[in-house]
Design a protein around this motif. Structure first.
Motif, PDB file in Angstrom:
ATOM      1  N   LEU A  20      35.620 -50.120   6.132  1.00 29.80           N
ATOM      2  CA  LEU A  20      36.235 -49.144   7.021  1.00 29.80           C
ATOM      3  C   LEU A  20      36.505 -47.792   6.361  1.00 29.80           C
ATOM      4  CD1 LEU A  20      38.722 -51.540   8.822  1.00 29.80           C
ATOM      5  CD2 LEU A  20      36.438 -50.838   9.543  1.00 29.80           C
ATOM      6  N   GLY A  21      36.624 -47.734   5.062  1.00 28.44           N
ATOM      7  CA  GLY A  21      36.763 -46.456   4.378  1.00 28.44           C
ATOM      8  C   GLY A  21      38.180 -45.915   4.321  1.00 28.44           C
ATOM      9  N   ARG A  22      38.270 -44.627   3.946  1.00 27.47           N
ATOM     10  CA  ARG A  22      39.565 -43.998   3.669  1.00 27.47           C
ATOM     11  C   ARG A  22      40.446 -43.883   4.904  1.00 27.47           C
ATOM     12  NH1 ARG A  22      38.085 -38.464   1.258  1.00 27.47           N
ATOM     13  NH2 ARG A  22      40.322 -38.161   1.527  1.00 27.47           N
ATOM     14  N   SER A  23      39.852 -43.579   6.044  1.00 28.09           N
ATOM     15  CA  SER A  23      40.669 -43.388   7.243  1.00 28.09           C
ATOM     16  C   SER A  23      41.414 -44.665   7.629  1.00 28.09           C
ATOM     17  CB  SER A  23      39.793 -42.924   8.408  1.00 28.09           C
ATOM     18  OG  SER A  23      38.786 -43.882   8.711  1.00 28.09           O
ATOM     19  N   ALA A  24      40.746 -45.793   7.474  1.00 24.30           N
ATOM     20  CA  ALA A  24      41.394 -47.065   7.792  1.00 24.30           C
ATOM     21  C   ALA A  24      42.523 -47.364   6.806  1.00 24.30           C
ATOM     22  CB  ALA A  24      40.374 -48.193   7.790  1.00 24.30           C
ATOM     23  N   PHE A  26      44.247 -45.088   5.164  1.00 24.24           N
ATOM     24  CA  PHE A  26      45.313 -44.146   5.524  1.00 24.24           C
ATOM     25  C   PHE A  26      46.137 -44.712   6.676  1.00 24.24           C
ATOM     26  CE2 PHE A  26      47.166 -40.742   7.962  1.00 24.24           C
ATOM     27  CZ  PHE A  26      47.586 -39.820   7.020  1.00 24.24           C
ATOM     28  N   GLY A  27      45.453 -45.191   7.712  1.00 24.65           N
ATOM     29  CA  GLY A  27      46.158 -45.750   8.857  1.00 24.65           C
ATOM     30  C   GLY A  27      46.982 -46.972   8.488  1.00 24.65           C
ATOM     31  N   TYR A  30      50.071 -45.839   6.639  1.00 23.14           N
ATOM     32  CA  TYR A  30      50.976 -45.192   7.590  1.00 23.14           C
ATOM     33  C   TYR A  30      51.726 -46.232   8.428  1.00 23.14           C
ATOM     34  CZ  TYR A  30      52.438 -42.959  11.933  1.00 23.14           C
ATOM     35  OH  TYR A  30      53.162 -42.566  13.031  1.00 23.14           O
ATOM     36  N   VAL A 118      40.660 -44.253  -2.139  1.00 21.99           N
ATOM     37  CA  VAL A 118      41.880 -43.614  -1.640  1.00 21.99           C
ATOM     38  C   VAL A 118      42.279 -42.543  -2.637  1.00 21.99           C
ATOM     39  CG1 VAL A 118      44.296 -43.937  -1.029  1.00 21.99           C
ATOM     40  CG2 VAL A 118      42.639 -45.722  -0.497  1.00 21.99           C
ATOM     41  N   ASP A 122      45.537 -38.857   0.312  1.00 21.07           N
ATOM     42  CA  ASP A 122      45.600 -39.873   1.368  1.00 21.07           C
ATOM     43  C   ASP A 122      46.915 -40.634   1.295  1.00 21.07           C
ATOM     44  OD1 ASP A 122      43.010 -39.161   2.073  1.00 21.07           O
ATOM     45  OD2 ASP A 122      42.129 -40.636   0.718  1.00 21.07           O
ATOM     46  N   TYR A 123      47.270 -41.060   0.102  1.00 18.75           N
ATOM     47  CA  TYR A 123      48.507 -41.819  -0.095  1.00 18.75           C
ATOM     48  C   TYR A 123      49.719 -40.981   0.299  1.00 18.75           C
ATOM     49  CZ  TYR A 123      52.151 -44.501  -2.482  1.00 18.75           C
ATOM     50  OH  TYR A 123      53.287 -45.212  -2.770  1.00 18.75           O
ATOM     51  N   ALA A 126      49.861 -40.266   4.128  1.00 21.20           N
ATOM     52  CA  ALA A 126      50.277 -41.423   4.923  1.00 21.20           C
ATOM     53  C   ALA A 126      51.773 -41.676   4.785  1.00 21.20           C
ATOM     54  CB  ALA A 126      49.487 -42.657   4.491  1.00 21.20           C
TER      55      ALA A 126
END
Length: 287
Positions: A20-24, A26-27, A30, A118, A122-123, A126
């Motif tokens: 899923l990568g970085r966006s997943a 991050f989510g 969060y 990540v 990103d960390y 979030a």
């Protein structure tokens, strides 16, 4: 490998699912941060303080709505309500901010985060988003209760409802400013230590030490000094911004013509805290 060596198949298989990568990630960070702020997924003891604070703030909003419905008077508007809850918000931030970042430092899990795709941004993004959401909801939810009470009892028809909605939106914007400023300060302080007690004490100390400074400066004979005195504390700083920007804020702060100065300092303070927080975690990620 010797002739007597044997390779045993113990069932390990390659992962063939979606990456899923970085966006997943991050989510996920969060969502976990928001849940952790209110104690979800943790012990019952961890839920006591955040929900106690939320209950108190909500109860005050219900009382304000009831008084307004019965008497027609407005004990506190949306801006004044946020100001009145300021110390509860500070203690909420002092407990939640160390929970979001100090635990990771103490447990030594940051290398695991940064071993994946990540980045420090990103960390940090979030965690900041989670904290802002938690603080904003703490104020915006009760403000919505105040709005519903006012909208259902207004005697001005739809014009009264629309006017009340406009006030609510200003109140939500003000609550977002509170959340951004207090998140920046709280997370920056909490990121400096893995011990939650020290982090919480440091956050509260910042506000305890700056509040008396405002009182001292406000007693100076110079009118300019009195109007600029409220720049010295984050709590009065945001109230000064509201006094300048929000119609009928009625914060009671005599800021004179220095409203833009309050807004500029608030923006600079938020950006500075976030940049320092990012620099802190870039340093951690490079270790």
């Amino acid at each position: 490998m010797s002739e007597s060596s044997v390779i045993h198949d113990i069932g390990y298989q390659r992962y063939t699912g979606p990456r899923l990568g970085r966006s997943a990630v991050f989510g996920a960070i969060y969502v976990h941060g928001v849940r952790a702020a209110y104690g979800f997924g943790r012990s019952a003891k961890s839920k006591i303080f955040p929900w106690l604070v939320f209950g108190i703030v909500t109860l005050v909003a219900v009382i304000i709505a009831a008084v307004r419905a019965q008497t027609g008077t407005v004990p506190l508007n949306y801006i004044q309500f946020a100001d009145a809850m300021s110390w509860l918000i500070i203690f909420f931030v002092a407990i939640v901010a160390p929970e979001l970042v100090s635990r990771d430092l103490r447990a030594g899990v940051l290398p695991l985060y940064f071993s994946r795709p990540v980045r420090a941004a990103d960390y940090v993004g979030a965690k900041v988003a989670a904290m802002v959401t938690a603080v904003w909801v703490l104020l915006a939810g009760p403000q919505l209760i105040m709005f519903l009470g006012a909208a259902l009892t207004t005697k001005k028809g739809m014009s009264g409802v629309w006017g009340e909605l406009d006030d609510l939106l200003w109140g939500w914007s003000y609550s977002l400013l509170w959340a951004l400023l207090f998140t920046g300060i709280g997370l920056l302080i909490a990121s400096l230590t893995g011990k939650r007690a020290f982090a919480a004490g440091g956050i509260v100390a910042v506000f305890l030490m700056t509040t008396p400074v405002v009182g001292v400066l406000a007693t100076l004979p110079s009118r300019t000094a009195q109007e600029l005195a409220f720049l010295a504390s984050p709590m009065t700083l945001v109230s000064g911004v509201a006094q300048w920007m929000v119609p009928n804020a009625n914060t009671g702060l005599p800021i004179g013509r220095f409203g833009p100065v309050y807004a500029i300092e608030a923006a600079v303070l938020i950006v500075t805290c976030l940049l320092l927080l990012l620099a802190r975690y870039r340093k951690v990620a490079s270790l």
